[in-house]
Scaffold this active site. Sequence first.
Site, mmCIF file in Angstrom:
data_model
loop_
_atom_site.group_PDB
_atom_site.id
_atom_site.type_symbol
_atom_site.label_atom_id
_atom_site.label_comp_id
_atom_site.label_asym_id
_atom_site.label_seq_id
_atom_site.Cartn_x
_atom_site.Cartn_y
_atom_site.Cartn_z
ATOM 1 N N GLU A 26 16.984 6.838 1.909
ATOM 2 C CA GLU A 26 18.112 5.951 2.205
ATOM 3 C C GLU A 26 17.979 4.645 1.418
ATOM 4 O O GLU A 26 18.929 4.168 0.786
ATOM 5 C CB GLU A 26 18.156 5.622 3.706
ATOM 6 C CG GLU A 26 18.534 6.787 4.600
ATOM 7 C CD GLU A 26 17.329 7.590 5.074
ATOM 8 O OE1 GLU A 26 16.286 7.589 4.373
ATOM 9 O OE2 GLU A 26 17.434 8.243 6.129
ATOM 10 N N GLY B 28 5.277 0.307 10.070
ATOM 11 C CA GLY B 28 6.645 -0.103 9.746
ATOM 12 C C GLY B 28 7.336 -0.818 10.900
ATOM 13 O O GLY B 28 7.954 -1.871 10.732
ATOM 14 N N ARG B 29 7.220 -0.245 12.117
ATOM 15 C CA ARG B 29 7.950 -0.820 13.251
ATOM 16 C C ARG B 29 7.271 -2.065 13.817
ATOM 17 O O ARG B 29 7.753 -2.654 14.782
ATOM 18 C CB ARG B 29 8.160 0.243 14.334
ATOM 19 C CG ARG B 29 6.894 0.956 14.777
ATOM 20 C CD ARG B 29 7.217 2.184 15.608
ATOM 21 N NE ARG B 29 6.030 2.971 15.952
ATOM 22 C CZ ARG B 29 5.505 3.921 15.183
ATOM 23 N NH1 ARG B 29 6.019 4.189 13.994
ATOM 24 N NH2 ARG B 29 4.444 4.596 15.594
ATOM 25 N N LYS C 225 13.314 15.132 7.393
ATOM 26 C CA LYS C 225 13.367 14.628 6.010
ATOM 27 C C LYS C 225 13.175 15.778 5.029
ATOM 28 O O LYS C 225 13.893 15.893 4.028
ATOM 29 C CB LYS C 225 12.251 13.599 5.774
ATOM 30 C CG LYS C 225 12.435 12.272 6.458
ATOM 31 C CD LYS C 225 11.303 11.324 6.051
ATOM 32 C CE LYS C 225 11.249 10.105 6.938
ATOM 33 N NZ LYS C 225 10.078 9.259 6.715
ATOM 34 N N GLU D 123 9.493 5.714 18.755
ATOM 35 C CA GLU D 123 8.731 6.230 17.615
ATOM 36 C C GLU D 123 7.225 6.137 17.915
ATOM 37 O O GLU D 123 6.433 6.893 17.379
ATOM 38 C CB GLU D 123 9.078 5.452 16.325
ATOM 39 C CG GLU D 123 8.823 6.256 15.057
ATOM 40 C CD GLU D 123 9.328 5.585 13.788
ATOM 41 O OE1 GLU D 123 8.769 4.546 13.399
ATOM 42 O OE2 GLU D 123 10.272 6.105 13.166
ATOM 43 N N HIS E 167 30.938 -3.688 32.054
ATOM 44 C CA HIS E 167 32.300 -3.156 31.986
ATOM 45 C C HIS E 167 32.330 -1.805 31.275
ATOM 46 O O HIS E 167 33.376 -1.359 30.812
ATOM 47 C CB HIS E 167 33.211 -4.172 31.289
ATOM 48 C CG HIS E 167 33.246 -5.469 32.041
ATOM 49 N ND1 HIS E 167 34.148 -5.716 33.055
ATOM 50 C CD2 HIS E 167 32.444 -6.561 31.974
ATOM 51 C CE1 HIS E 167 33.912 -6.919 33.565
ATOM 52 N NE2 HIS E 167 32.887 -7.450 32.927
ATOM 53 N N LYS F 12 8.206 -0.030 3.115
ATOM 54 C CA LYS F 12 6.742 0.044 3.113
ATOM 55 C C LYS F 12 6.272 1.033 2.048
ATOM 56 O O LYS F 12 5.418 0.730 1.237
ATOM 57 C CB LYS F 12 6.270 0.462 4.515
ATOM 58 C CG LYS F 12 4.778 0.566 4.639
ATOM 59 C CD LYS F 12 4.359 0.849 6.071
ATOM 60 C CE LYS F 12 2.875 1.229 6.081
ATOM 61 N NZ LYS F 12 2.365 1.529 7.398
HETATM 62 O O1 F6P Z 1 11.217 7.693 8.973
HETATM 63 C C1 F6P Z 1 10.593 6.794 9.806
HETATM 64 C C2 F6P Z 1 10.018 5.652 9.041
HETATM 65 O O2 F6P Z 1 8.884 6.063 8.356
HETATM 66 C C3 F6P Z 1 9.697 4.479 9.954
HETATM 67 O O3 F6P Z 1 8.503 4.603 10.592
HETATM 68 C C4 F6P Z 1 9.804 3.338 9.014
HETATM 69 O O4 F6P Z 1 9.939 2.116 9.677
HETATM 70 C C5 F6P Z 1 11.032 3.728 8.224
HETATM 71 O O5 F6P Z 1 10.944 5.129 8.088
HETATM 72 C C6 F6P Z 1 11.183 3.079 6.876
HETATM 73 O O6 F6P Z 1 10.097 3.360 6.058
HETATM 74 P P1 F6P Z 1 9.838 2.524 4.741
HETATM 75 O O7 F6P Z 1 9.630 1.106 5.129
HETATM 76 O O8 F6P Z 1 8.620 3.130 4.123
HETATM 77 O O9 F6P Z 1 11.042 2.678 3.861
#
Ligand code: F6P
Length: 535
Positions: free
Chosen positions: A205, A258-259, A504, A344, A375, A199
């Site tokens: 990452e 995002g979620r 972060k 979240e 199990h 987003k």
């Molecule tokens: O760190 C949490 C977050 O901001 C989530 O809310 C989001 O889904 C995820 O990181 C990934 O964010 P992006 O889509 O901006 O890379």
Amino acid sequence: MSDHWTKLEQNRSRTFRRPILDLFDDGGRFDTFSAETDGLMLDFSKTSIDRSAHSILLDLAKSSGVAEKRDAMFRGDRINSTENRSVLHTALRASDSQPLVVDGRDINQDVAATLNLMERFCDGVRSGSIASATGERFTDVVNIGIGGSDLGPAMASHALTPYRDGPRCHFVSNVDGAHISDTLKALDPGTTLVIIASKTFTTTETMTNAGTALNWLRDALGEGAAQNLAAVSTAMDRTSEMGIAPDRVFGFADWVGGRYSLWGPIGLPIMLSIGRDDFRDFLSGGAAMDRHFRSASFEDNLPVLLGLVGIWHRNICQYPTRAVIPYDQRLARLPAYLQQLDMESNGKCVSVAGRPLDRPSGPIVWGEPGTNGQHAFFQLLHQGTEVIPVEFLVAAECHEENLKNHHDLLKANCLAQSEALMIGRTLEQATDIAAGLGYSGRELRIQSAHRTFPGNRPSTTLVYRKLSPFSLGQIIALYEHRVFVEGAIWGINSFDQWGVELGKELANALLPMVQGQSVSGKDPSTRGLVRRLSA
Ligand code: F6P
């Protein structure tokens, strides 16, 4: 409102020893304590909620302004107040001809235009008319994203495996180089499409994995690498900086959290995998749940009822966690997906107004598919010292026509677990069993104690006909709105996520230190660990 809380607490202190099973004595409980919409049925009769608590919970939802807050969300009010944003993921699945104006734009038109772009791209990739730099058809898609840019599409692509007739989808999320390395190792860059999904297009990452994937493509394809790339983001300026052609970028607006984003371009891997028609069915399932949430009376409203069960368990029974157990292997990633959606959204300790909450909010959500969980951790669910409400999900029908015997076993096991949790086994019953096995005296007492099940442990069961694009859409939208209902009652902003930011920031500061720079301004434990990890 506080009156409702008090009444619920009084109900609980009067009734907490009463067996759930006794609640069925008045007849008709299964019908009253279940609700259905479009083939999706929620049974909450195996909980300790009685008729009186049920009615007080409904009053609590009404007096907490759930309906007004819901309408404000669908209208596009800026209910995500700390980020000053509307919350309109529902518009992504609405297929509404009525304009919905946000910031002077009819967003329904924007949504339709983006969906068309996605469909054209998807058709092209699936037919081979949009080909790799080598001219070959794309056989594999690697989605690089994390959190909402990973969990939704990964969960849904797996869930809809029987509908897959397009490229295979792979998901890389972790910054751990093992993830991208193991994924790319098995793939041919000449037939792989890489989607960078973020987003913000700033997430460390994702940007790190994107760089590695780009190098992998460039090493194999040289200048042509861009032909094997696409991006999904709200930040078009940043995607162009990375050299991704504008016609390969699928944008969405900041009113999609995002979620909550798998319904739009973040769902591109799902569409590539199952095709545009099935993706539209998925959207229809979500839209059907939206209509139900907006129009059904609270007494029959699945998201409201599931939310109220959550409130009862969290606030009145004070259970700190809830387990989500899909008896559906293809929903294996649902618990992980719900962890982000739920925790979240509602893992907060201050209200919309920034004041400390006066009661506990979001529980810990966890789970695994049944029967595997049976199990592993079900021992604790049945005989542990904590009570953990369980949310079962199960389909009436399976996709494997020739393996119906498996599905019958799956259904029997699912029902057996909720029954066992509720009825338990008394000491007397256990003693009879142990005596029948030949134990006597002291051994009989010990063996009987170990074979006793306290029972009276609550669960809900969500039943759908078959796991299809439509029913998956219903299920996900149900959980989204359940989270909304709970957040509305707690007075939380369920749409921001400030709690992820501190870590972060500290990671950015720590990076040079783990790379060898001198450690300063850190506590002794962190200092010691940096030294140990740098050794
Ligand atoms: O760190 C949490 C977050 O901001 C989530 O809310 C989001 O889904 C995820 O990181 C990934 O964010 P992006 O889509 O901006 O890379």
